[in-house]
Write a protein that holds these residues in place. Structure first.
Motif, PDB file in Angstrom:
ATOM      1  N   MET A 145      14.416 -32.885  57.781  1.00  0.00           N
ATOM      2  CA  MET A 145      15.169 -34.099  57.487  1.00  0.00           C
ATOM      3  C   MET A 145      14.201 -35.276  57.418  1.00  0.00           C
ATOM      4  O   MET A 145      13.333 -35.429  58.269  1.00  0.00           O
ATOM      5  N   SER A 146      14.321 -36.110  56.399  1.00  0.00           N
ATOM      6  CA  SER A 146      13.442 -37.261  56.265  1.00  0.00           C
ATOM      7  C   SER A 146      13.899 -38.376  57.200  1.00  0.00           C
ATOM      8  O   SER A 146      14.978 -38.329  57.793  1.00  0.00           O
ATOM      9  N   THR A 147      13.072 -39.408  57.298  1.00  0.00           N
ATOM     10  CA  THR A 147      13.396 -40.543  58.158  1.00  0.00           C
ATOM     11  C   THR A 147      14.687 -41.219  57.696  1.00  0.00           C
ATOM     12  O   THR A 147      14.928 -41.400  56.507  1.00  0.00           O
ATOM     13  N   ILE A 148      15.511 -41.587  58.658  1.00  0.00           N
ATOM     14  CA  ILE A 148      16.782 -42.247  58.364  1.00  0.00           C
ATOM     15  C   ILE A 148      16.941 -43.437  59.285  1.00  0.00           C
ATOM     16  O   ILE A 148      16.445 -43.432  60.419  1.00  0.00           O
ATOM     17  N   ARG A 149      17.615 -44.444  58.799  1.00  0.00           N
ATOM     18  CA  ARG A 149      18.009 -45.564  59.643  1.00  0.00           C
ATOM     19  C   ARG A 149      19.450 -45.362  60.082  1.00  0.00           C
ATOM     20  O   ARG A 149      20.330 -45.133  59.255  1.00  0.00           O
ATOM     21  N   ILE A 150      19.666 -45.458  61.390  1.00  0.00           N
ATOM     22  CA  ILE A 150      20.980 -45.257  61.980  1.00  0.00           C
ATOM     23  C   ILE A 150      21.424 -46.576  62.605  1.00  0.00           C
ATOM     24  O   ILE A 150      20.673 -47.195  63.364  1.00  0.00           O
ATOM     25  N   ALA A 151      22.632 -47.010  62.267  1.00  0.00           N
ATOM     26  CA  ALA A 151      23.173 -48.259  62.800  1.00  0.00           C
ATOM     27  C   ALA A 151      24.376 -47.954  63.689  1.00  0.00           C
ATOM     28  O   ALA A 151      25.267 -47.193  63.305  1.00  0.00           O
ATOM     29  N   ALA A 152      24.388 -48.540  64.887  1.00  0.00           N
ATOM     30  CA  ALA A 152      25.526 -48.447  65.808  1.00  0.00           C
ATOM     31  C   ALA A 152      26.059 -49.856  66.029  1.00  0.00           C
ATOM     32  O   ALA A 152      25.289 -50.782  66.308  1.00  0.00           O
ATOM     33  N   ALA A 153      27.366 -50.023  65.899  1.00  0.00           N
ATOM     34  CA  ALA A 153      27.965 -51.357  65.910  1.00  0.00           C
ATOM     35  C   ALA A 153      28.602 -51.699  67.241  1.00  0.00           C
ATOM     36  O   ALA A 153      29.235 -50.857  67.889  1.00  0.00           O
ATOM     37  N   ALA A 154      28.438 -52.956  67.640  1.00  0.00           N
ATOM     38  CA  ALA A 154      29.216 -53.562  68.723  1.00  0.00           C
ATOM     39  C   ALA A 154      30.056 -54.647  68.066  1.00  0.00           C
ATOM     40  O   ALA A 154      29.516 -55.581  67.473  1.00  0.00           O
ATOM     41  N   ALA A 155      31.380 -54.503  68.120  1.00  0.00           N
ATOM     42  CA  ALA A 155      32.259 -55.442  67.426  1.00  0.00           C
ATOM     43  C   ALA A 155      33.652 -55.363  68.000  1.00  0.00           C
ATOM     44  O   ALA A 155      34.027 -54.366  68.630  1.00  0.00           O
ATOM     45  N   HIS A 156      34.433 -56.417  67.760  1.00  0.00           N
ATOM     46  CA  HIS A 156      35.806 -56.461  68.255  1.00  0.00           C
ATOM     47  C   HIS A 156      36.789 -56.126  67.145  1.00  0.00           C
ATOM     48  O   HIS A 156      36.638 -56.585  66.007  1.00  0.00           O
ATOM     49  N   PHE A 157      37.793 -55.332  67.491  1.00  0.00           N
ATOM     50  CA  PHE A 157      38.863 -54.981  66.552  1.00  0.00           C
ATOM     51  C   PHE A 157      40.194 -55.075  67.281  1.00  0.00           C
ATOM     52  O   PHE A 157      40.302 -54.705  68.448  1.00  0.00           O
ATOM     53  N   GLY A 158      41.218 -55.556  66.562  1.00  0.00           N
ATOM     54  CA  GLY A 158      42.533 -55.718  67.169  1.00  0.00           C
ATOM     55  C   GLY A 158      43.625 -55.085  66.338  1.00  0.00           C
ATOM     56  O   GLY A 158      43.388 -54.174  65.541  1.00  0.00           O
ATOM     57  N   ARG A 159      44.849 -55.582  66.470  1.00  0.00           N
ATOM     58  CA  ARG A 159      46.011 -54.959  65.854  1.00  0.00           C
ATOM     59  C   ARG A 159      46.152 -55.270  64.360  1.00  0.00           C
ATOM     60  O   ARG A 159      46.861 -54.552  63.652  1.00  0.00           O
ATOM     61  N   ASP A 160      45.513 -56.334  63.880  1.00  0.00           N
ATOM     62  CA  ASP A 160      45.639 -56.740  62.474  1.00  0.00           C
ATOM     63  C   ASP A 160      44.780 -55.812  61.616  1.00  0.00           C
ATOM     64  O   ASP A 160      43.555 -55.945  61.561  1.00  0.00           O
ATOM     65  N   LEU A 161      45.407 -54.885  60.928  1.00  0.00           N
ATOM     66  CA  LEU A 161      44.667 -53.863  60.188  1.00  0.00           C
ATOM     67  C   LEU A 161      43.866 -54.446  59.032  1.00  0.00           C
ATOM     68  O   LEU A 161      42.756 -53.974  58.737  1.00  0.00           O
ATOM     69  N   GLU A 162      44.398 -55.451  58.353  1.00  0.00           N
ATOM     70  CA  GLU A 162      43.638 -56.045  57.247  1.00  0.00           C
ATOM     71  C   GLU A 162      42.410 -56.787  57.770  1.00  0.00           C
ATOM     72  O   GLU A 162      41.352 -56.753  57.150  1.00  0.00           O
ATOM     73  N   PHE A 163      42.568 -57.462  58.904  1.00  0.00           N
ATOM     74  CA  PHE A 163      41.403 -58.105  59.528  1.00  0.00           C
ATOM     75  C   PHE A 163      40.366 -57.050  59.916  1.00  0.00           C
ATOM     76  O   PHE A 163      39.168 -57.226  59.687  1.00  0.00           O
ATOM     77  N   ASP A 164      40.837 -55.954  60.503  1.00  0.00           N
ATOM     78  CA  ASP A 164      39.919 -54.877  60.894  1.00  0.00           C
ATOM     79  C   ASP A 164      39.186 -54.328  59.682  1.00  0.00           C
ATOM     80  O   ASP A 164      37.973 -54.078  59.731  1.00  0.00           O
ATOM     81  N   LEU A 165      39.908 -54.121  58.597  1.00  0.00           N
ATOM     82  CA  LEU A 165      39.286 -53.581  57.395  1.00  0.00           C
ATOM     83  C   LEU A 165      38.232 -54.542  56.854  1.00  0.00           C
ATOM     84  O   LEU A 165      37.152 -54.115  56.414  1.00  0.00           O
ATOM     85  N   ALA A 166      38.517 -55.851  56.895  1.00  0.00           N
ATOM     86  CA  ALA A 166      37.541 -56.834  56.438  1.00  0.00           C
ATOM     87  C   ALA A 166      36.293 -56.814  57.322  1.00  0.00           C
ATOM     88  O   ALA A 166      35.163 -56.929  56.828  1.00  0.00           O
ATOM     89  N   ARG A 167      36.492 -56.665  58.629  1.00  0.00           N
ATOM     90  CA  ARG A 167      35.331 -56.594  59.534  1.00  0.00           C
ATOM     91  C   ARG A 167      34.531 -55.318  59.283  1.00  0.00           C
ATOM     92  O   ARG A 167      33.296 -55.334  59.302  1.00  0.00           O
TER      93      ARG A 167
END
Length: 277
Positions: A1-23
């Motif tokens: 496997m070649s070198t890969i960049r892996i991103a792990a997110a710290a973020a807030h999500f709530g009940r508003d699904l459209e807001f969550d999708l935008a985030r």
């Protein structure tokens, strides 16, 4: 496997699904700009987590989505060539699961239903019953959802199934019974890091750990997203703030290096281990 960049997110999500999708869309854009080939978003990224872990309000649970809900397919389209793991509440008939799905522009690559439920979650979710790794353009991946990683057998099962990368999606709060004045001093903050590093080192795999930030009802989430190498070393982290931890690693080469002398999975002695009667 070649070198890969892996991103792990710290973020807030709530009940508003459209807001969550935008985030989610913004985080995918940020990860793409960083060159990431794999992005691990938190548990409950679509719909948010429970507001009270001890006594969940049955009338205020996260929205339950079907496995093929259009929102999941929208995230897959946003992902494009990137591999993206994220959590949601899954509906399967009358049952609800704390679930995770891994997608790319090609569709769904893998799924997981949280197996280990802490006491409060039992009132809101049905437990899953298996751990399966799956192949993706970013490598062979296995997923865990927060409390799953407390149990060494969870990560071990995925490693034995060939997973080279563990995606650990969390909505992990500060201590509910003994909250410290600062997150860095909190007992759960220490355990969160300890489990991430131990699960990577004992299985000699790469681990990407995401988590929610902010608050939901009486819950205050830790953040502390990170990418951990197969020796247990933290390659990148966010601490308690929202953001992306991006680590670059040649997954295959680093796993081979970690296993050059001591190959933990080859040296297991299952006949000597005690099983629960």
């Amino acid at each position: 496997m070649s070198t890969i960049r892996i991103a792990a997110a710290a973020a807030h999500f709530g009940r508003d699904l459209e807001f969550d999708l935008a985030r989610i869309a913004k985080l995918i854009d940020d990860a793409r700009e960083s060159g990431a080939g794999l992005l691990v978003l938190p548990d409950a990224a679509l719909g948010g987590y429970l507001a009270d872990l001890r006594h969940p309000d049955p009338d205020a649970l996260p929205p339950a989505l079907g496995p093929d809900d259009p929102l999941i397919l929208r995230v897959a389209r946003l992902a494009g060539p990137m591999v993206v793991c994220f959590g949601y509440c899954e509906a399967d008939g009358p049952a609800r699961y704390n679930a995770a799905v891994c997608v790319s522009g090609d569709g769904v690559l893998g799924r997981h239903r949280k197996v280990h439920l802490p006491a409060g979650e039992v009132a809101a979710y049905t437990p899953g019953d298996r751990f399966d790794a799956f192949d993706t353009p970013a490598g062979r991946i296995g997923m865990l959802i927060d409390y799953d990683k407390t149990f060494p057998e969870s990560a071990r099962s995925l490693a034995l199934d060939g997973a080279q990368i563990l995606a650990c999606l969390s909505a992990w709060p500060t201590s509910i019974t003994n909250r410290a004045p600062r997150i860095a001093q909190d007992r759960q903050a220490k355990l969160f890091d300890l489990y991430d590093q131990a699960r990577a080192a004992e299985n000699q795999v790469v681990l990407a750990s995401s988590n929610q930030t902010g608050a939901m009802g009486g819950m205050r989430f830790l953040g502390q997203a990170k990418v951990v190498g197969p020796g247990g070393d933290i390659l990148a982290r966010t601490w308690a703030k929202a953001g992306l931890a991006v680590g670059e690693i040649d997954v295959g080469a680093e796993i081979d290096r970690a296993r050059r002398v001591l190959r933990h999975l080859d040296e297991l002695r299952p006949d000597a281990y005690r099983e629960k009667p």
